[in-house]
Each structure stands twice: as structure tokens, then as C-alpha cells.
Design a protein around this motif. Structure first.
Motif, PDB file in Angstrom:
ATOM      1  N   GLU A 243       0.844  -1.216   0.000  1.00 24.22           N
ATOM      2  CA  GLU A 243       0.000   0.000   0.000  1.00 24.22           C
ATOM      3  C   GLU A 243       0.864   1.245   0.000  1.00 24.22           C
ATOM      4  OE1 GLU A 243      -2.876   0.297   3.157  1.00 24.22           O
ATOM      5  OE2 GLU A 243      -4.393  -0.783   1.978  1.00 24.22           O
ATOM      6  N   LYS A 244       1.862   1.234   0.864  1.00 20.55           N
ATOM      7  CA  LYS A 244       2.752   2.399   0.959  1.00 20.55           C
ATOM      8  C   LYS A 244       3.595   2.554  -0.303  1.00 20.55           C
ATOM      9  CE  LYS A 244       3.203   3.130   5.854  1.00 20.55           C
ATOM     10  NZ  LYS A 244       3.295   1.826   6.573  1.00 20.55           N
ATOM     11  N   SER A 245       4.128   1.431  -0.797  1.00 17.84           N
ATOM     12  CA  SER A 245       5.019   1.520  -1.962  1.00 17.84           C
ATOM     13  C   SER A 245       4.302   2.091  -3.182  1.00 17.84           C
ATOM     14  CB  SER A 245       5.577   0.147  -2.326  1.00 17.84           C
ATOM     15  OG  SER A 245       6.266  -0.393  -1.247  1.00 17.84           O
ATOM     16  N   PHE A 246       3.062   1.642  -3.405  1.00 18.83           N
ATOM     17  CA  PHE A 246       2.354   2.056  -4.626  1.00 18.83           C
ATOM     18  C   PHE A 246       1.465   3.265  -4.396  1.00 18.83           C
ATOM     19  CE2 PHE A 246       2.167  -2.825  -5.007  1.00 18.83           C
ATOM     20  CZ  PHE A 246       3.488  -2.883  -5.414  1.00 18.83           C
ATOM     21  N   GLY A 247       1.223   3.606  -3.121  1.00 18.38           N
ATOM     22  CA  GLY A 247       0.287   4.693  -2.832  1.00 18.38           C
ATOM     23  C   GLY A 247      -1.133   4.353  -3.257  1.00 18.38           C
ATOM     24  N   ILE A 248      -1.472   3.071  -3.213  1.00 18.89           N
ATOM     25  CA  ILE A 248      -2.825   2.647  -3.579  1.00 18.89           C
ATOM     26  C   ILE A 248      -3.322   1.669  -2.526  1.00 18.89           C
ATOM     27  CG2 ILE A 248      -4.252   1.457  -5.306  1.00 18.89           C
ATOM     28  CD1 ILE A 248      -2.021   2.109  -7.345  1.00 18.89           C
ATOM     29  N   LYS A 249      -4.487   1.968  -1.970  1.00 21.12           N
ATOM     30  CA  LYS A 249      -5.023   1.093  -0.927  1.00 21.12           C
ATOM     31  C   LYS A 249      -5.502  -0.241  -1.497  1.00 21.12           C
ATOM     32  CE  LYS A 249      -5.838   3.664   2.995  1.00 21.12           C
ATOM     33  NZ  LYS A 249      -6.612   4.596   3.791  1.00 21.12           N
ATOM     34  N   GLU A 303       1.587 -13.821  -3.962  1.00 22.41           N
ATOM     35  CA  GLU A 303       0.133 -13.747  -4.168  1.00 22.41           C
ATOM     36  C   GLU A 303      -0.419 -12.391  -3.735  1.00 22.41           C
ATOM     37  OE1 GLU A 303      -0.670 -15.985  -6.054  1.00 22.41           O
ATOM     38  OE2 GLU A 303       0.901 -17.438  -5.600  1.00 22.41           O
ATOM     39  N   LEU A 304       0.186 -11.806  -2.723  1.00 25.92           N
ATOM     40  CA  LEU A 304      -0.295 -10.496  -2.291  1.00 25.92           C
ATOM     41  C   LEU A 304       0.091  -9.406  -3.294  1.00 25.92           C
ATOM     42  CD1 LEU A 304       0.256 -10.871   1.536  1.00 25.92           C
ATOM     43  CD2 LEU A 304      -1.891 -11.039   0.261  1.00 25.92           C
ATOM     44  N   ALA A 305       1.232  -9.550  -3.916  1.00 33.17           N
ATOM     45  CA  ALA A 305       1.612  -8.599  -4.963  1.00 33.17           C
ATOM     46  C   ALA A 305       0.588  -8.642  -6.102  1.00 33.17           C
ATOM     47  CB  ALA A 305       3.010  -8.925  -5.494  1.00 33.17           C
ATOM     48  N   HIS A 306       0.073  -9.830  -6.372  1.00 30.60           N
ATOM     49  CA  HIS A 306      -0.945  -9.976  -7.410  1.00 30.60           C
ATOM     50  C   HIS A 306      -2.208  -9.160  -7.096  1.00 30.60           C
ATOM     51  CE1 HIS A 306       0.495 -12.847 -10.319  1.00 30.60           C
ATOM     52  NE2 HIS A 306       0.629 -13.835  -9.474  1.00 30.60           N
ATOM     53  N   GLN A 307      -2.466  -8.871  -5.829  1.00 29.91           N
ATOM     54  CA  GLN A 307      -3.696  -8.130  -5.508  1.00 29.91           C
ATOM     55  C   GLN A 307      -3.686  -6.795  -6.250  1.00 29.91           C
ATOM     56  OE1 GLN A 307      -5.955 -10.036  -3.511  1.00 29.91           O
ATOM     57  NE2 GLN A 307      -4.252 -11.490  -3.812  1.00 29.91           N
ATOM     58  N   TRP A 308      -2.474  -6.282  -6.523  1.00 28.63           N
ATOM     59  CA  TRP A 308      -2.344  -5.080  -7.356  1.00 28.63           C
ATOM     60  C   TRP A 308      -2.050  -5.479  -8.811  1.00 28.63           C
ATOM     61  CZ3 TRP A 308      -1.261  -5.230  -2.234  1.00 28.63           C
ATOM     62  CH2 TRP A 308      -1.710  -4.166  -1.449  1.00 28.63           C
ATOM     63  N   PHE A 309      -1.019  -6.331  -8.982  1.00 25.47           N
ATOM     64  CA  PHE A 309      -0.597  -6.723 -10.337  1.00 25.47           C
ATOM     65  C   PHE A 309      -1.336  -7.972 -10.783  1.00 25.47           C
ATOM     66  CE2 PHE A 309       2.784  -4.271  -8.530  1.00 25.47           C
ATOM     67  CZ  PHE A 309       3.036  -3.364  -9.542  1.00 25.47           C
ATOM     68  N   VAL A 411       5.664   2.591 -12.055  1.00 27.54           N
ATOM     69  CA  VAL A 411       4.794   1.443 -11.886  1.00 27.54           C
ATOM     70  C   VAL A 411       3.522   1.845 -11.147  1.00 27.54           C
ATOM     71  CG1 VAL A 411       4.638  -0.639 -10.480  1.00 27.54           C
ATOM     72  CG2 VAL A 411       6.558  -0.341 -12.040  1.00 27.54           C
ATOM     73  N   SER A 412       3.699   2.721 -10.165  1.00 26.76           N
ATOM     74  CA  SER A 412       2.546   3.162  -9.398  1.00 26.76           C
ATOM     75  C   SER A 412       1.610   4.013 -10.260  1.00 26.76           C
ATOM     76  CB  SER A 412       3.051   3.898  -8.156  1.00 26.76           C
ATOM     77  OG  SER A 412       2.198   4.924  -7.810  1.00 26.76           O
ATOM     78  N   GLN A 413       2.185   4.809 -11.141  1.00 32.66           N
ATOM     79  CA  GLN A 413       1.340   5.589 -12.067  1.00 32.66           C
ATOM     80  C   GLN A 413       0.566   4.670 -13.007  1.00 32.66           C
ATOM     81  OE1 GLN A 413       4.184   8.226 -13.876  1.00 32.66           O
ATOM     82  NE2 GLN A 413       4.230   9.598 -12.096  1.00 32.66           N
ATOM     83  N   TYR A 414       1.242   3.647 -13.443  1.00 27.52           N
ATOM     84  CA  TYR A 414       0.600   2.643 -14.312  1.00 27.52           C
ATOM     85  C   TYR A 414      -0.580   1.994 -13.586  1.00 27.52           C
ATOM     86  CZ  TYR A 414       0.512  -2.349 -15.870  1.00 27.52           C
ATOM     87  OH  TYR A 414       0.166  -3.625 -16.244  1.00 27.52           O
ATOM     88  N   LEU A 415      -0.381   1.617 -12.341  1.00 30.61           N
ATOM     89  CA  LEU A 415      -1.468   0.996 -11.567  1.00 30.61           C
ATOM     90  C   LEU A 415      -2.641   1.962 -11.399  1.00 30.61           C
ATOM     91  CD1 LEU A 415       0.498  -0.802  -8.672  1.00 30.61           C
ATOM     92  CD2 LEU A 415      -0.769  -1.916 -10.519  1.00 30.61           C
ATOM     93  N   LYS A 416      -2.306   3.206 -11.101  1.00 34.16           N
ATOM     94  CA  LYS A 416      -3.373   4.189 -10.868  1.00 34.16           C
ATOM     95  C   LYS A 416      -4.187   4.432 -12.134  1.00 34.16           C
ATOM     96  CE  LYS A 416      -1.241   6.496  -6.975  1.00 34.16           C
ATOM     97  NZ  LYS A 416      -0.086   7.312  -6.629  1.00 34.16           N
TER      98      LYS A 416
END
Ligand code: BES
Ligand code: ZN
Length: 860
Positions: A243-249, A303-309, A411-416
């Protein structure tokens, strides 16, 4: 292949929302289902709704009050075409399709299936009903639009007897018990792909961790739940960190992990409800090997990384699978490095993922990271070292190029930008370009779209150094038409002044001049995906300059030297000399690479004269004896660092495998005490090594002892070790016995490959296994899950141990008249592996023999 060739559903309607209810029946092993799909109508002139379905019985299908006229089921394409009377959709923007159906609660670990286990208290056989949808088995659980970019929301309801726990992706909205039935409705999910849907009906208990803002739990069947605490705590920590690394809950209201008794993969990242093979989530830390502890940590973080990716941002189509798996792999290393700096996971990355990537990608039958796939049986085959290891190696390369902070920012911008949607590889490049100002796409396109990687040849002329790149194949027989790609190669030249990151080799060949060429190494810290080939003199010199090299550099040199001898770019003598010089090496990572590489040589020489393999053992004994004696075999010391423990274990294992008498007798002694009842006699860290040592000595008596351990194991880890060990005995009657256990219920389908792996250690084992595979082929095909890559793994395990072209011919002969659907890639890769081994022994058997003779290892 162009997009039109993909076998996809027609687009006249697309799903928006599913209301799904299922009720499993543990007596008939069927389940009743009802699904209402809200559809967006894109073309109201078409009266047929086509969706994916396999092994499902349709009872009724309706749109409003209008019933279907006909249903055409095509098992080949796994599509059900529901034909409605003309005009049913006319003038509508949205309609709801209601289907009532019955499915099979199968025992193939795919779709909605039953997993068998023994009740801890009563010893009775019980079942849990659970799901595995990825990649294309959601269609076994309910009729659906089973493509990753047809995202929709889901409201799921489960029905069963009251004693069962109900779990799904979301938290509970309503639960009621009436007429002896428990009905649980879950809250509606965010927009997501079908392959991430999950639901479970089973007797379960849990432990939890409250260090995260939402509930975090680990569920297991009763009696095992306490072993989930490690993973529960790690889950909370990891979610916080990402959450902190990507800035996305993390967007869901809870996170459950479940230990599932029969499970084909290691784990599955279902959103909010991750499922695992038991040994990959439950951990008895005090009674486990270091490998097991690290594995559980890796799987949970992956598996937890997958929750975003994957879950939040999903690949547009399966050819972008690397965006899921490559990222989850890289991210699990990233978080693990943060949590456990002592483990030095990025150093281990070079022996682990990077070598896996290079090894598969050095075969002609490899494939590009982004590979066109169209059908279910092709999709399951790309869950391989290319998507995982080459994918993550590429990310490692980029992150080093851009700098880790900028990489994470991009990467975080891509996710957002793409959250709750789908993305393509180009979308990632664009985000990284924006964050870094560098032409990421221009550089990376080649790496994802082209097969293979280069070997960079380094030619010296005084201080003038010429770098030349060519495609690398482990068979060493690249044809000109296979060598057309020019990869952008980051040379990362390491000299006494540090690493020069500005040099990129974009052409076939380029010359530069160094101020001082006394010390230099290409591919600093082994950050690029390539192999470097030096002159004989330079290899010698680098062997003596180890103090100037990082752990990654030294590991890379060992691995490269081995690969180059394998493929014939250099003599095997260079490799043997290099490692013979590094007996004083301190890093466990470098040692593990040395031992892996030499055992690669040993397995290639498996079918050679026994005198030679014995001489190779003598060479290995000489290699490890000094350090082994220095470190000793007291594994109980609490003062040892992780690195020291790892090194002790590796050296002890290598010494046992090479039959060093003193060390072997230590192992025997431990084993005898252990079977006599002293359960503390074998330190947990070396249990598999001790078991193997006993199997190496052989004999029926020892076999019985290991078999007894398998029947009454003290931990899941011990059970695995015993199971693998049963494959290591060489006597033909004992091998027969082990093979007999594969189908008689002793070994679960999910574990079938484990004793098989054990058999690859001896030529007797390799031969017996292949004979068995041929005899039992039809049954194997029946038992192994259709959607997953298990059959392919079994084919690789039971064929790639051979080392001759005659054996290869025989294998081809066997498969000639069989369907290779679902494992044709694996088979081709296995055959290529055999070719490359045959060529290596053929080429260098004299070189090795002479080396062993000259150094006194080979005695008449
Ligand atoms: N998404 C996969 C599970 C999977 C694998 C589904 C193959 C369908 C086919 C999951 O995230 C995964 O990669 N699991 C790995 C563990 C990981 C640590 C490499 C596994 O199952 O071994
Ligand atoms: Zn994964």
C-alpha cells in the motif's frame, strides 16, 4: 498471430454483473447453480448469446420471460451458444440472462472441485469444496464470459449444511440458517476478471493478525490452523508495505488465505481469498528447512503482490501474462528484501530466477515473453520460466537502469491509471517513460517480443575491447536465420573505477578502449539477461580477481562458465578450473551456484562410465571438504546467521552427495537415532539431506524406514522429504514399489511429481520412471488437471533426465501417435534439453576425463 485469430467470444453482448448462487452436494459430488448475468447489449440484431461452459448441464436459460430456443454446446471450443427467439434483444440496452445448471464437483483440482483430506480427530475421510479458476476453468464452475478483459462485478451466494464455513472474495452481507441450510450472501465485488472468482464451502478454522486496517486471516481444516500464524502476520506486513510503496489502498474489506488439501499449483491469488497448497502457507518454523521458510514467505508475498498486479490491473489478454507473473515475482523479492535483509534475496535472485530464465530461453523451443496464445490448452503452457523468471529478470534490468525509486514511481502511475481495468505491455512502457524521461519502450520492445537472449563475446587486443553479440542456444548450433535479432545489451562494465552504466551494445559488434584492462567484468552485478564469453586467459584472470567482484558477479561468472561449456563456446576445463580455484569462497549464494552448476554437469554425465562419475564425486569432495570441515555440522547453534546456516547446509549436502565418508557417517548416525525414537536427532534444517544419504546407501531395510516416516510424519515438510526420498533408491524392486504408490492412493495427484523428481538422480531411476510413464500414460492424462500445466511438468520430469540422442528418438517415437495437446511446448523443451546434454557429453567427455586424470581424481 493477429487478434482475430484468438478464439474469443462474440461481442454482441458483454457482461456487467453476475448474481451467482451455488450449492455443493458432498454425496453426489455435484453442485446446483443459478446465475443471472446482466448483459450490455452491443448489437441488438443478434439473438444468440455465447458464453464459456464445460462439463455443465443447463436446465433453463431465460432472458426475462423468454426461454431459449436451443443451446449449442461445443466441447472443443468450450462455448455454449444460447439461441433466443428472433427479436429477444431488439431495442434493449441491457438484459438479464438467467441460467439454472448443475456442475460436477470434480476431483481434478479445476473449477469448483472437491479436495479430499483426513479429519485430524476422527481419521475419517472428508472433503472441502473449493475453486481454482485460472486460467480458463471458471467455465467449469458456472457459465461465464471467461476472458480476462471481460470484467464484471459479482454477488455470490453459497448454500450448504450449517456446519460448513462459507468464504468468497468479499465479506459477508447476510447469513441465515433455515430448514437445516445455511445461506450466505457476500457483498458485491469490484469489477474483476472471471479467473479471480473464488468460493469455498468447508469445515475450517482460522488464526488472524490485527496489524492491518482490515481483517487478515489464515484458514485451515481444524487442528492445523495454529500453523497459519506466520503467514497471517506476514500478510498484514506485506499489505501494509505494498500500500505504501504504490500509494494505492488494497480495495477489498478483508484478506483471507486458505490452506487447501489438494491443490495443483503452489497458490492462487483470488482477490481477497488466496488459496494455497498446504505446505506453502502453513509453517512449523522450528521444524522446517530454510528453503521451506523462504518458500512460504515468497509464495505469500507473491500472491499479495498480485492483488495489485493482476487483480486491480489485469493483462488485456493472456499473452500479457508476464505483466501478472513477472511483476508478482519481482515484487515478492522487493518486499522480502525489505523484511529480511539478512536473506540477501537479490543475491539469490541470480542463482534462482535469472538462471531459470536463461536455461529455458536457451532452448530453440522457448518463446518470447509476449507470446500469442489463442486456446485454453495453449494458455496453460505459458505459466513457465519465461513469464515468471525472464519477465521478472526484465523488470530487474529495467529497475536497475531507471533506478528503483523511479521504477516504483512509474509502476505506481501505471497501476493508478489502469485500476479496475486491463492493460497491455505498451501501457507499462509508457508509464515508465513518463516517469523516467527515458525511451523505455524503444529499448524494451525487443526483449518482450523476441525469443532468446545473446551471448556477448569479448575479444581483447591490448586495451581495445570488442564486444560482439549473437543469439545463444545451449545446443550451440544457432543458424544464421535464428540470429537476426540485435538485443539492446546494457554492458554495465565493471572496472576498478566502478560500473559504467552508459554503455549499450545496440549493434552486432562494437569496440571500445579502456584505460586499464587489468581488471574488467561485463554485466556488472549480473543485471542483464545475457551470457558473457571471455578468452581463456581472461577466465583465468577473473578467477584470481574474486576480491574485486560482488557476490552477484561471482555467481554470474560460475553460471556463465558452466553454460558456455555446456554449449561448447568454451572448454569445460575453464569451468572446472574456475570453481576449483574458489574453494575459499565465503558466500553461500556463490557456493550454491557452484554446487548447482557442477551437479548440472553430473546429471549430464549420468549415463557415462561409473568410474568417471565416481571421479567427479572425488572432485566435488575435494572442492567442499576444506570449507565443510571448517564450518562443521552443528546445526543447533542459535548464534549462526542465516548465511552461515545456509552455507553449512549446502556444504553438508554436497559432501553427503559426493559420498564423503566422515560426513556420511554423521548422517547415518543421526538417522539411526531418529528411527529409534529420538525425534530431535536430525536437525530440521538437514532432514532431506539425511534422508537422501540413507537412500543413496540403499537397501530394503532403509526403504522401510523412510516409508514408515512417510506414513507417520511429524510435519508436512518431513512428509515431503520422505516422499521425494522414496524415489532416490536405485534398486529396481524398490523403484517399482515407489512407482506403485503413485496411483494406489498413497501419493496424491498434486504430489505425483515429487517422488518422480527423486528418480532423476540416478540412471536406474530415470529409466524406470520413463518405462512407467509409457505404461501408465492414459491414466496420467486422466488424472492431471486439464487447465493447469501439471501434465507438462510430468512429461519434462520423466523424459529430460536422458542424455543421448537414441533416448530422444525413443521418446519422440512414443509420442508420435499421441495427442500432445496441452504439453507440446514442454515436450519440445525436454527434447531440446536432451539434445544439448548429448552434445555436451559427446563434445567434452575426453576433456573432463583428462582433467579428472591429471588432477588425480580418476583412478584405475
Ligand atoms: N497465478 C499463479 C497460480 C497459477 C499457476 C494459476 C499456474 C494457473 C496456472 C500464482 O500466482 C503463482 O504464480 N503461484 C506460484 C507461486 C509463486 C511463488 C511462483 C506457484 O503456484 O508455484
Ligand atoms: Zn503468480
Amino acid at each position: 498471430m493477429s487478434i482475430v485469430d484468438r478464439e474469443v467470444l462474440p461481442t454482441n453482448v458483454t457482461p456487467l454483473h453476475y448474481d451467482l448462487q451455488v450449492e455443493p452436494n458432498f454425496e453426489t459430488f455435484k453442485f446446483d447453480g443459478a446465475v443471472s448475468v446482466t448483459l450490455k447489449v452491443n448489437d441488438d440484431t443478434v439473438d444468440t448469446v455465447s458464453l464459456n461452459s464445460i462439463d455443465i448441464d443447463f436446465h433453463t436459460a431465460k432472458i426475462g420471460d423468454v426461454e431459449n430456443a436451443e443451446i449449442k454446446l461445443d466441447n472443443e471450443s468450450q462455448i455454449a451458444a444460447i439461441v433466443f427467439p428472433k427479436g429477444t434483444l431488439a431495442g434493449k440496452d441491457e438484459v438479464t440472462l438467467d441460467i439454472k445448471f448443475t456442475g460436477v464437483l470434480n476431483d481434478n483440482m479445476a473449477g469448483f472441485y472437491r479436495a479430499k483430506y483426513e479429519d485430524k480427530k476422527t481419521g475419517k475421510t472428508k472433503y472441502m469444496a473449493t475453486t481454482q479458476m485460472e486460467p480458463t476453468d471458471a467455465r467449469r464452475a458456472f457459465p461465464c464470459f471467461d476472458e480476462p478483459n471481460l470484467k464484471a462485478t459479482y454477488a455470490i451466494t453459497l448454500v450448504s449444511k450449517p456446519e460448513f464455513t462459507h468464504l468468497s472474495n468479499m465479506d459477508v452481507k447476510e447469513e441465515s440458517v433455515s430448514n437445516g441450510k445455511k445461506v450466505t450472501t457476500f457483498n458485491t465485488t469490484p469489477k474483476m476478471s472471471t479467473y479471480l472468482v473464488a468460493f469455498i464451502v468447508a469445515e475450517l478454522k482460522y488464526v488472524e493478525c490485527n496489524d492491518f486496517r482490515i481483517p487478515v486471516r489464515v484458514y485451515a481444516t481444524p487442528g492445523d490452523e495454529h500453523l497459519g500464524q506466520f503467514s497471517a502476520d506476514l500478510t498484514a506486513k506485506t499489505l501494509n508495505f505494498f500500500e505504501k510503496s504504490f500509494g494505492i489502498k488494497y480495495p477489498l474489506p478483508k484478506m483471507d488465505n486458505v490452506a487447501v488439501h489438494e491443490f495443483s499449483a503452489g497458490a492462487m491469488e483470488n482477490w481477497g481469498l488466496v488459496t494455497y497448497r498446504v505446505v506453502d502457507v502453513l509453517l512449523d518454523k522450528e521444524n522446517s528447512t530454510l528453503d521451506r521458510i523462504q518458500r512460504v514467505a515468497e509464495v505469500v508475498q507473491h500472491e499479495l503482490a498480485h492483488q495489485w498486479f493482476g487483480n486491480l490491473v489485469t493483462m488485456d489478454w493472456w499473452e500479457g501474462l508476464w505483466l501478472n507473473e513477472g511483476f508478482a515475482t519481482w515484487m515478492s523479492w522487493y518486499s522480502c528484501n525489505e523484511f529480511e535483509p539478512e536473506w540477501k534475496v537479490w543475491e539469490q535472485y541470480v542463482t534462482d530466477n535469472l538462471q531459470h530464465a536463461l536455461s529455458l530461453d536457451s532452448l530453440r523451443s522457448s518463446h518470447p515473453i509476449e507470446v500469442p496464445v489463442k486456446r485454453a490448452d495453449e494458455i496453460n503452457q505459458i505459466f513457465d520460466a519465461i513469464s515468471y523468471s525472464k519477465g521478472s529478470s526484465l523488470l530487474r534490468m529495467i529497475s536497475k537502469w531507471l533506478g528503483e525509486d523511479i521504477f516504483i514511481k512509474g509502476v505506481s502511475q501505471y497501476l493508478k491509471k489502469f485500476k479496475f481495468q486491463n492493460a497491455k505491455t505498451e501501457d507499462l512502457w509508457d508509464a515508465l517513460t513518463e516517469a523516467s524521461g527515458k525511451d523505455v519502450r524503444g529499448v524494451m520492445d525487443v526483449w518482450t517480443k523476441k525469443i532468446g537472449f545473446p551471448v556477448v563475446n569479448v575479444e581483447e587486443n591490448g586495451n581495445k575491447i570488442t564486444f560482439t553479440q549473437n543469439r545463444y542456444l545451449s545446443t550451440g548450433d544457432v543458424k544464421p536465420e535464428e540470429d537476426k535479432t540485435l538485443y539492446p545489451v546494457f554492458l554495465a562494465l565493471k572496472t576498478k573505477d566502478g560500473v559504467d552504466t552508459s554503455l549499450t551494445l545496440n549493434k552486432r559488434s562494437e569496440t571500445i578502449e579502456l584505460k586499464d584492462a587489468d581488471f574488467f567484468k561485463v554485466n556488472g552485478d549480473q543485471s542483464g539477461i545475457y551470457i558473457t564469453s571471455y578468452s581463456d586467459e581472461r577466465w583465468k584472470k577473473l578467477g584470481q580477481q574474486s576480491s574485486l567482484l560482488s557476490v552477484e558477479d561471482r555467481t554470474g561468472l560460475v553460471a556463465d562458465a558452466k553454460s558456455l561449456s555446456h554449449s561448447g563456446y568454451t572448454s569445460t576445463k575453464n569451468f572446472l578450473e574456475l570453481i576449483a580455484n574458489w574453494k575459499d569462497e565465503k558466500s553461500f549464494v556463490v557456493w550454491e551456484q557452484i554446487l548447482n552448476s557442477i551437479s548440472g554437469l553430473k546429471t549430464t554425465w549420468l549415463f557415462e562410465d561409473q568410474k568417471v562419475t565416481e571421479a567427479l564425486d572425488a572432485f566435488i569432495r575435494d572442492l567442499v571438504i576444506k570449507k565443510t570441515n571448517e564450518l562443521g555440522w552443528d546445526f543447533s547453534s542459535k548464534n549462526d546467521s542465516f548465511a552461515t546456516q545456509r552455507l553449512k547446509v549446502s556444504l553438508f549436502g554436497a559432501a553427503c552427495a559426493a559420498r564423503e565418508p566422515k560426513v556420511e557417517s554423521v548422517a547415518f548416525e543421526m538417522f539411526e537415532k531418529y528411527v529409534a525414537g529420538d525425534k530431535k536427532a536430525i536437525p530440521a534444517l538437514i532432514k532431506p539431506i539425511v534422508f537422501n544419504t540413507v537412500a543413496r546407501a540403499g537397501g530394503k531395510e532403509n526403504y522401510e524406514k523412510v516409508y514408515n516416516i512417510l506414513q507417520n510424519p511429524t510435519s508436512a515438510d518431513e512428509k515431503l522429504a520422505a516422499l521425494r526420498t522414496l524415489g532416490r533408491f536405485k534398486e529396481s524392486d524398490l523403484l517399482e514399489r515407489t512407482l506403485g504408490y503413485l496411483f494406489d492412493g498413497t501419493v496424491l495427484s498434486q504430489d505425483i511429481y515429487i517422488p518422480m523428481q527423486g528418480m532423476r538422480g540416478s540412471k536406474e531411476g530415470v529409466e524406470a520412471l520413463w518405462k512407467w510413464t509409457q505404461k501408465n500414460w492414459d491414466e496420467l492424462v486422466k488424472r492431471l488437471p486439464p487447465g493447469l500445466s501439471m501434465l507438462g511438468s510430468v512429461v519434462i520430469i520423466s523424459t529430460s533426465g536422458f542424455t543421448s540422442l537414441e533416448a530422444k528418438k525413443q521418446i519422440e517415437e512414443f509420442f508420435k501417435d499421441k495427442s500432445t495437446k496441452g504439453f507440446d511446448q514442454s515436450l519440445a523443451q525436454s527434447l531440446d534439453t536432451i539434445t544439448s546434454k548429448a552434445q555436451w557429453v559427446g563434445r567434452d567427455s575426453d576433456v573432463v576425463l583428462n582433467y579428472l586424470k591429471e588432477h588425480g581424481y580418476y583412478t584405475k
